[in-house]
Design a protein around this motif. Structure first.
Motif, PDB file in Angstrom:
ATOM      1  N   VAL A  42      79.522   8.359  82.834  1.00  8.17           N
ATOM      2  CA  VAL A  42      78.595   8.312  81.700  1.00  8.17           C
ATOM      3  C   VAL A  42      77.196   7.903  82.146  1.00  8.17           C
ATOM      4  CG1 VAL A  42      78.095   7.104  79.540  1.00  8.17           C
ATOM      5  CG2 VAL A  42      80.403   7.887  80.019  1.00  8.17           C
ATOM      6  N   GLY A  43      77.117   6.935  83.033  1.00  4.33           N
ATOM      7  CA  GLY A  43      75.818   6.397  83.427  1.00  4.33           C
ATOM      8  C   GLY A  43      75.097   7.185  84.495  1.00  4.33           C
ATOM      9  N   TRP A  44      75.798   8.034  85.253  1.00  5.77           N
ATOM     10  CA  TRP A  44      75.132   8.723  86.349  1.00  5.77           C
ATOM     11  C   TRP A  44      75.383  10.225  86.337  1.00  5.77           C
ATOM     12  CZ3 TRP A  44      71.270   7.474  89.329  1.00  5.77           C
ATOM     13  CH2 TRP A  44      71.017   8.232  90.450  1.00  5.77           C
ATOM     14  N   PRO A  50      65.529  13.597  85.763  1.00  5.27           N
ATOM     15  CA  PRO A  50      64.538  12.580  85.396  1.00  5.27           C
ATOM     16  C   PRO A  50      65.160  11.216  85.102  1.00  5.27           C
ATOM     17  CG  PRO A  50      64.120  14.602  84.187  1.00  5.27           C
ATOM     18  CD  PRO A  50      65.425  14.779  84.899  1.00  5.27           C
ATOM     19  N   ALA A  51      66.299  11.219  84.423  1.00  4.38           N
ATOM     20  CA  ALA A  51      66.964   9.956  84.104  1.00  4.38           C
ATOM     21  C   ALA A  51      67.468   9.279  85.367  1.00  4.38           C
ATOM     22  CB  ALA A  51      68.116  10.198  83.134  1.00  4.38           C
ATOM     23  N   GLY A  89      58.090   0.656  82.944  1.00  2.00           N
ATOM     24  CA  GLY A  89      59.127   0.361  81.958  1.00  2.00           C
ATOM     25  C   GLY A  89      59.049   1.289  80.764  1.00  2.00           C
ATOM     26  N   GLY A  90      57.842   1.651  80.359  1.00  2.00           N
ATOM     27  CA  GLY A  90      57.677   2.592  79.259  1.00  2.00           C
ATOM     28  C   GLY A  90      58.171   3.975  79.625  1.00  2.00           C
ATOM     29  N   GLY A  94      61.162   6.043  77.788  1.00  2.50           N
ATOM     30  CA  GLY A  94      60.970   7.414  77.318  1.00  2.50           C
ATOM     31  C   GLY A  94      62.037   8.359  77.833  1.00  2.50           C
ATOM     32  N   VAL A  95      62.414   8.209  79.096  1.00  4.11           N
ATOM     33  CA  VAL A  95      63.455   9.066  79.676  1.00  4.11           C
ATOM     34  C   VAL A  95      64.787   8.795  79.005  1.00  4.11           C
ATOM     35  CG1 VAL A  95      64.776   9.488  81.787  1.00  4.11           C
ATOM     36  CG2 VAL A  95      62.306   9.370  81.890  1.00  4.11           C
ATOM     37  N   ILE A  96      65.097   7.539  78.766  1.00  2.93           N
ATOM     38  CA  ILE A  96      66.363   7.206  78.118  1.00  2.93           C
ATOM     39  C   ILE A  96      66.401   7.763  76.698  1.00  2.93           C
ATOM     40  CG2 ILE A  96      67.757   5.291  77.231  1.00  2.93           C
ATOM     41  CD1 ILE A  96      66.822   3.702  79.717  1.00  2.93           C
TER      42      ILE A  96
END
Length: 103
Positions: A42-44, A50-51, A89-90, A94-96
């Motif tokens: 799920v996480g990778w 981009p993520a 961090g922004g 945004g990617v998330i």
């Protein structure tokens, strides 16, 4: 666990038996392996490039950066890593958000 649950023991005895059973290495190892595989999937694996790049940059920045900036707002002071202060961090946020909206 199902045997413990369906037994006629008092609730305290059931809780103690469940804790003993769940700390047994033979029981805990397969559970942790499945949890790690799902977290990795799920996480990778289900993330786009981009993520993945943003997560890699965030982990690298958090691991290698010992510097922080203190931010005091509305009477509360918090420490924030410099990469968040300077905008990385922004970008990560945004990617998330983009990845979540795709689903």
């Amino acid at each position: 666990m199902l045997d413990i649950r369906s037994s006629g023991m008092p609730a305290i005895s059931k809780a103690k038996a469940a804790i003993v059973a769940s700390t047994d290495r033979k029981v805990l190892t397969p559970i942790l392996q499945v949890a790690w595989q799902e977290l990795k999937r799920v996480g990778w694996k289900e993330r786009g490039l981009p993520a993945r790049m943003a997560m890699g940059a965030a982990v690298t920045a958090l691991t290698l950066s010992g510097q922080g900036a203190g931010i005091a707002a509305l009477g509360g002071a918090i420490g924030v890593p410099l990469f968040v202060v300077f905008g990385a961090g922004g970008a990560l946020a945004g990617v998330i958000i983009d990845e979540v909206r795709k689903k």
